[in-house]
Design a protein around this motif. Structure first.
Motif, mmCIF file in Angstrom:
data_model
loop_
_atom_site.group_PDB
_atom_site.id
_atom_site.type_symbol
_atom_site.label_atom_id
_atom_site.label_comp_id
_atom_site.label_asym_id
_atom_site.label_seq_id
_atom_site.Cartn_x
_atom_site.Cartn_y
_atom_site.Cartn_z
ATOM 1 N N LYS A 134 0.802 -1.158 0.004
ATOM 2 C CA LYS A 134 0.035 0.032 -0.134
ATOM 3 C C LYS A 134 0.662 1.201 -0.132
ATOM 4 C CE LYS A 134 -0.826 -0.773 5.127
ATOM 5 N NZ LYS A 134 0.260 -1.376 5.139
ATOM 6 N N SER A 135 1.934 1.266 0.800
ATOM 7 C CA SER A 135 2.759 2.248 0.942
ATOM 8 C C SER A 135 3.428 2.536 -0.562
ATOM 9 C CB SER A 135 3.829 2.434 1.786
ATOM 10 O OG SER A 135 3.389 2.645 3.162
ATOM 11 N N THR A 136 3.870 1.529 -1.219
ATOM 12 C CA THR A 136 4.590 1.614 -2.459
ATOM 13 C C THR A 136 3.527 2.434 -3.562
ATOM 14 O OG1 THR A 136 5.582 -0.424 -1.836
ATOM 15 C CG2 THR A 136 5.801 0.306 -3.982
ATOM 16 N N LEU A 137 2.411 1.801 -3.465
ATOM 17 C CA LEU A 137 1.308 2.264 -4.435
ATOM 18 C C LEU A 137 1.004 3.661 -4.463
ATOM 19 C CD1 LEU A 137 -0.740 1.476 -6.604
ATOM 20 C CD2 LEU A 137 -2.535 1.471 -4.677
ATOM 21 N N ILE A 138 1.086 4.117 -3.072
ATOM 22 C CA ILE A 138 0.695 5.888 -3.079
ATOM 23 C C ILE A 138 2.123 6.548 -3.387
ATOM 24 C CG2 ILE A 138 1.392 6.186 -0.353
ATOM 25 C CD1 ILE A 138 -1.196 7.622 -0.158
ATOM 26 N N LYS A 139 3.075 5.868 -3.249
ATOM 27 C CA LYS A 139 4.508 6.424 -3.449
ATOM 28 C C LYS A 139 4.591 6.626 -5.026
ATOM 29 C CE LYS A 139 7.423 6.223 0.581
ATOM 30 N NZ LYS A 139 7.605 4.893 1.302
ATOM 31 N N CYS A 140 4.044 5.606 -5.694
ATOM 32 C CA CYS A 140 3.949 5.685 -7.314
ATOM 33 C C CYS A 140 2.994 6.866 -7.802
ATOM 34 C CB CYS A 140 3.470 4.476 -7.711
ATOM 35 S SG CYS A 140 4.596 2.959 -7.687
ATOM 36 N N VAL A 141 2.050 7.221 -6.975
ATOM 37 C CA VAL A 141 1.134 8.030 -7.618
ATOM 38 C C VAL A 141 2.051 9.489 -7.807
ATOM 39 C CG1 VAL A 141 -0.646 9.682 -6.931
ATOM 40 C CG2 VAL A 141 -0.767 7.312 -6.550
ATOM 41 N N ASN A 142 2.829 9.961 -6.772
ATOM 42 C CA ASN A 142 3.681 11.161 -7.124
ATOM 43 C C ASN A 142 5.258 10.928 -7.747
ATOM 44 O OD1 ASN A 142 4.780 10.539 -4.884
ATOM 45 N ND2 ASN A 142 4.702 12.349 -3.824
ATOM 46 N N GLY A 143 5.393 9.490 -8.196
ATOM 47 C CA GLY A 143 6.782 9.194 -8.694
ATOM 48 C C GLY A 143 7.872 8.996 -7.930
ATOM 49 N N LEU A 144 7.485 8.997 -6.752
ATOM 50 C CA LEU A 144 8.787 8.785 -5.546
ATOM 51 C C LEU A 144 9.128 7.414 -5.945
ATOM 52 C CD1 LEU A 144 7.810 10.374 -2.338
ATOM 53 C CD2 LEU A 144 9.456 11.185 -3.965
ATOM 54 N N GLU A 145 8.345 6.346 -6.276
ATOM 55 C CA GLU A 145 8.572 4.944 -6.700
ATOM 56 C C GLU A 145 8.467 4.788 -8.136
ATOM 57 O OE1 GLU A 145 9.899 2.315 -4.672
ATOM 58 O OE2 GLU A 145 9.553 2.800 -2.764
ATOM 59 N N PRO A 146 9.565 4.345 -8.858
ATOM 60 C CA PRO A 146 8.944 4.021 -10.210
ATOM 61 C C PRO A 146 8.389 2.790 -10.418
ATOM 62 C CG PRO A 146 11.425 3.549 -9.820
ATOM 63 C CD PRO A 146 10.753 4.121 -8.277
ATOM 64 N N PHE A 147 7.785 2.701 -11.388
ATOM 65 C CA PHE A 147 7.110 1.337 -11.642
ATOM 66 C C PHE A 147 7.225 0.835 -13.016
ATOM 67 C CE2 PHE A 147 3.665 3.552 -13.894
ATOM 68 C CZ PHE A 147 3.654 4.873 -13.200
ATOM 69 N N GLN A 148 7.173 -0.600 -12.974
ATOM 70 C CA GLN A 148 7.653 -1.112 -14.476
ATOM 71 C C GLN A 148 6.629 -1.144 -15.745
ATOM 72 O OE1 GLN A 148 8.743 -2.929 -11.617
ATOM 73 N NE2 GLN A 148 10.874 -2.956 -11.758
ATOM 74 N N SER A 149 5.335 -1.344 -15.298
ATOM 75 C CA SER A 149 4.488 -1.519 -16.391
ATOM 76 C C SER A 149 2.893 -0.754 -15.823
ATOM 77 C CB SER A 149 3.946 -2.675 -16.842
ATOM 78 O OG SER A 149 3.563 -3.776 -15.754
ATOM 79 N N GLY A 150 2.237 -0.336 -16.633
ATOM 80 C CA GLY A 150 0.694 0.295 -16.221
ATOM 81 C C GLY A 150 1.128 1.798 -16.343
ATOM 82 N N GLU A 151 0.216 2.582 -15.981
ATOM 83 C CA GLU A 151 -0.121 3.815 -16.304
ATOM 84 C C GLU A 151 -0.719 4.465 -14.860
ATOM 85 O OE1 GLU A 151 -2.493 5.422 -19.254
ATOM 86 O OE2 GLU A 151 -0.801 6.724 -20.166
ATOM 87 N N ILE A 152 -0.300 5.692 -14.527
ATOM 88 C CA ILE A 152 -0.904 6.631 -13.541
ATOM 89 C C ILE A 152 -1.160 7.980 -14.022
ATOM 90 C CG2 ILE A 152 -0.719 7.544 -11.158
ATOM 91 C CD1 ILE A 152 0.786 5.038 -10.235
ATOM 92 N N ILE A 153 -2.308 8.430 -14.206
ATOM 93 C CA ILE A 153 -2.546 9.811 -14.743
ATOM 94 C C ILE A 153 -2.740 10.565 -13.562
ATOM 95 C CG2 ILE A 153 -3.797 11.148 -16.259
ATOM 96 C CD1 ILE A 153 -2.378 9.337 -17.980
ATOM 97 N N VAL A 154 -2.319 11.851 -13.341
ATOM 98 C CA VAL A 154 -2.828 12.513 -12.007
ATOM 99 C C VAL A 154 -3.094 14.053 -12.758
ATOM 100 C CG1 VAL A 154 -2.297 13.867 -10.042
ATOM 101 C CG2 VAL A 154 -1.214 11.519 -10.207
#
Lengths: 226, 242, 245
Positions: B40-60
């Motif tokens: 859950k913490s990783t997910l929320i850090k992906c939202v502002n790009g503090l954690e990079p992710f390999q696939s998928g997309e986040i639009i803010v």
């Protein structure tokens, strides 16, 4: 441009190796005496006997405040005369190696004592209390419980200090003693190839020290997996 | 406002996030919960790009977070974030903490930034501590300052990463009160938290995560009345009988 | 041992005639201080830069910084000094090398010593700076980034101000070391404190007085440095944090 000529090195290798043996001899003697004397100093410094603690603190702070080169210089001036008188040796006996070993050992024990003191202090206070509760004397507690734990924590630091010490042995140059560096300098000076010999010496020291410190880092990870 | 589509992330063979999708509408409050290590913490850090992710997309707010062309700093300056360990800057006074990013990132004038900071500090009830340093405040007070610091940037939405889990029990409510007020004013919020009371009070939706997957994503009423998965039921049972 | 103590020796006119032996000691002290301070300033600047690079996300930059630190840490100071002093001028393009070799020998000794001490110490400073940066909670960097700072801004406003405060105590011992290490430069003929002490022995045959005087001078340097660094420590202490009130 400078033209390198490395041809004086192969023939000089036996002489350089003899020098390396002297460097290693000094390192080993100083490490062993340094750790033994350093442990005693650390225990004195932590003891409740004021005069002992004061002596150890004075010794350690004095040696840590002055440059090693200066200490070595002074040992070459003073120790040979002293030993000659003490053992009734004929004047002019070559005591440079002995003085170098004594100088390094006394100097390094000040540094080792600080590492060991920190190691002893890193053992939780409750351990000493537990020993007392079991009826052990101070000496027993130190020997059987505190020091074994302290040394386990200190091994990497003690080894790192040994690597620094090995590098510092090059300073016996001031007494014209042919350790590895002294030997390299002499060969370079003789053949007019100081540039090559100095670079070669630097490379050899680098390889040895880098390899040794890599091993120490591995050990450290093994002892304290993060 | 926030649209997360099929996001996956792994460290080597270990999957941290597996195919996560959800959305947060403007003005919505979404609580993310789940056992520790659920991602859950990783997910929320992906939202502002503090954690990079390999696939998928986040639009803010129309900007893609994973796109290498995106100016992440600019995006982050518009998304407020509150951390578990507050992360105030210990070498700056409270006012400096509140003003520095306004000045250096948004280019506001010193006075303007100070005014804004003090107003928000007043709002979280700490105006009297303006001249102090973070180390001189309690954990609860530090977290309230951290919320004010994020609000000073006029964020379009707020991310909370376990904002109360490093706090002593008696300080949790002062922080939750500030968050509740914020939610009631219509701030878009995504909160990773175990505070189910807070979720019941203000959340619109609750997301439950386990082993890197979003297991439940439901209205708060449905989630609390009748969690569908067994893991969520166990989790709720443990946390509510605490 | 029947040693004749003679402290008056320091006030005697020196062998060069225009000075006393005390004057020799003082000029050695001045040289030690000038050399150590100038090398220290360089070492701090370089060490900070290399230390920051070691934590950089770019693999090449971090790799370069690691190589730099390993190189200067694994070769004895004396060998480095001799390489700067004897080897480098030979490897320079001939015109520059010759011009350099014809310059004032004292200037050559000083420059080689300063560069050598600065680079040697910078590798150690870099390690302390890196350790300081790494000892900060990782969340601090995230908090800076989350507020919209760029990575360089995060270093400048968030990470470095704290890291530099944390490294003041370990840097104190590096600062002390640079004074002690400067004595190695006596080997290339630079007339700093230890070298003057040795000259005194050769000229006066009063080794103990000279030995004690030099030791006292180093002790004074030590005490002064520790006093100054403690002032710095108090000056930068953060309220409510690490020794601050």
């Amino acid at each position: 441009m400078y033209e390198f000529d490395w041809s004086s090195i192969p023939g000089a290798l036996p002489f350089l190796w003899d020098g390396m043996k002297i460097s290693l001899e000094i390192t080993l003697t100083a490490v062993v005496i340094g750790i033994v004397w350093g442990t005693l100093l650390a225990m004195m410094r932590l003891s409740s006997l004021k005069p002992l603690a004061l002596f150890a603190a004075g010794y350690v702070n004095l040696f840590r405040a002055v440059p090693l080169v200066m200490v070595l210089l002074w040992f070459f001036l003073i120790v040979p005369k002293f030993i000659e008188q003490l053992f009734g040796l004929p004047p002019g006996t070559d005591l440079r190696l002995t003085s170098a070993m004594i100088g390094f050992a006394l100097f390094e024990s000040a540094y080792y004592s600080e590492i060991i003191r920190a190691g002893i202090q890193s053992v939780p206070k409750g351990q000493m209390a537990a020993c007392s509760a079991l009826g052990m004397t101070y000496g027993q507690a130190m020997r059987l419980v505190i020091l074994p734990q302290a040394f386990r924590n200190m091994v990497p630091l003690l080894l790192t200090q040994a690597i620094i010490l090995f590098q510092d042995t090059s300073l016996v140059y001031v007494s014209a003693l042919a350790d590895f560096f002294g030997a390299a300098y002499k060969v370079g000076d003789r053949d007019g190839r100081l540039v090559e010999l100095l670079l070669f010496a630097g490379a050899v020291y680098f390889v040895i020290c880098f390899a040794a410190s890599t091993v120490v880092k591995r050990l450290q990870k093994k002892f304290h997996p993060a | 406002m926030i649209k997360i589509s099929n996001v996956s992330k792994n460290y080597g063979a270990f999957d941290v996030l597996k195919d996560c999708s959800t959305t947060v509408q403007k003005g919505e409050v979404v609580v993310v919960c789940g056992p520790s290590g659920s991602g859950k913490s990783t997910l929320i850090k992906c939202v502002n790009g503090l954690e990079p992710f390999q696939s998928g997309e986040i639009i803010v707010d129309g900007t893609s977070v994973g796109d290498p062309k995106t100016n992440l700093s600019k995006l982050r300056s518009r998304v407020g974030m509150v951390f578990q360990h507050f992360e105030l800057f210990p070498h700056m006074s409270i006012t400096e903490n509140l003003a520095i990013a306004q000045i250096k990132v948004l280019g506001r004038k010193q006075d303007e930034a100070m005014d804004k900071g003090l107003k928000l500090l007043d709002r979280v009830g700490l105006k009297a501590h303006a001249h102090k340093f973070p180390g001189q405040l309690s954990g609860g007070q530090q977290q309230r300052v951290a919320i004010a610091r994020a609000l000073a940037m006029d964020p379009i939405c707020m991310l909370f990463d376990e904002p109360t889990s490093a706090l002593d029990p008696e300080m949790i409510n002062e922080v939750l009160d500030v968050m509740t007020e914020l939610a009631q004013e219509g701030m878009t919020m995504m909160c990773v938290t175990h505070e189910m009371g807070f979720a019941k009070r203000v959340a619109n939706r609750v997301i439950f995560m386990d082993h890197g997957r979003i297991v439940e994503d439901d209205s708060k009423e449905a989630f609390f009345a009748n969690p569908r998965s067994e893991r969520a039921q166990q989790f709720l049972a443990k946390i509510l009988h605490h | 041992m029947n040693y004749q103590w003679h402290w008056g020796v320091f006030l005697q006119p020196s062998a060069s005639g225009d000075d006393t032996y005390l004057g020799w000691m003082l000029s050695g002290l001045k040289m030690t201080i000038a050399l150590s301070l100038s090398a220290w300033v360089l070492a701090l600047a370089l060490g900070a830069l290399i230390g920051v690079l070691r934590t950089a996300p770019n693999k090449w930059l971090a790799g370069f910084a690691t190589a730099y630190v390993e190189l200067f840490r694994n070769i004895p100071l004396l060998v480095q000094l001799f390489i700067w002093y004897f080897v480098l001028p030979e490897l320079l393009p001939e015109s520059i090398g010759n011009a350099y070799k014809q310059s004032n020998p004292m200037l050559q000794q000083f420059l080689a010593s300063m560069i050598c001490l600065a680079l040697f110490t910078s590798a150690r400073v870099a390690e302390q700076v890196r350790a300081g940066i790494n000892s900060l909670p990782k969340g601090q960097k995230n908090a800076g980034l989350a507020l919209g700072f760029t990575l360089p801004q995060t270093y400048r406003f968030v990470i470095l101000p704290m890291a530099f405060r944390l490294v003041v105590p370990p840097l104190t011992s590096e600062f002390l070391n640079i004074f002690k290490n400067s004595a190695v430069c006596s080997t290339i003929g630079l007339l700093e404190l230890a070298a003057q002490g040795r000259q005194l022995v050769d000229y006066t045959a009063q080794p103990y007085e000279s030995f004690i005087a030099v030791t006292v001078a180093y002790l004074l340097i030590n005490v002064t440095v520790m006093f100054l660094m403690r002032k710095v420590e108090h000056r930068v202490a953060v309220p409510g944090y690490l020794g601050g009130k």
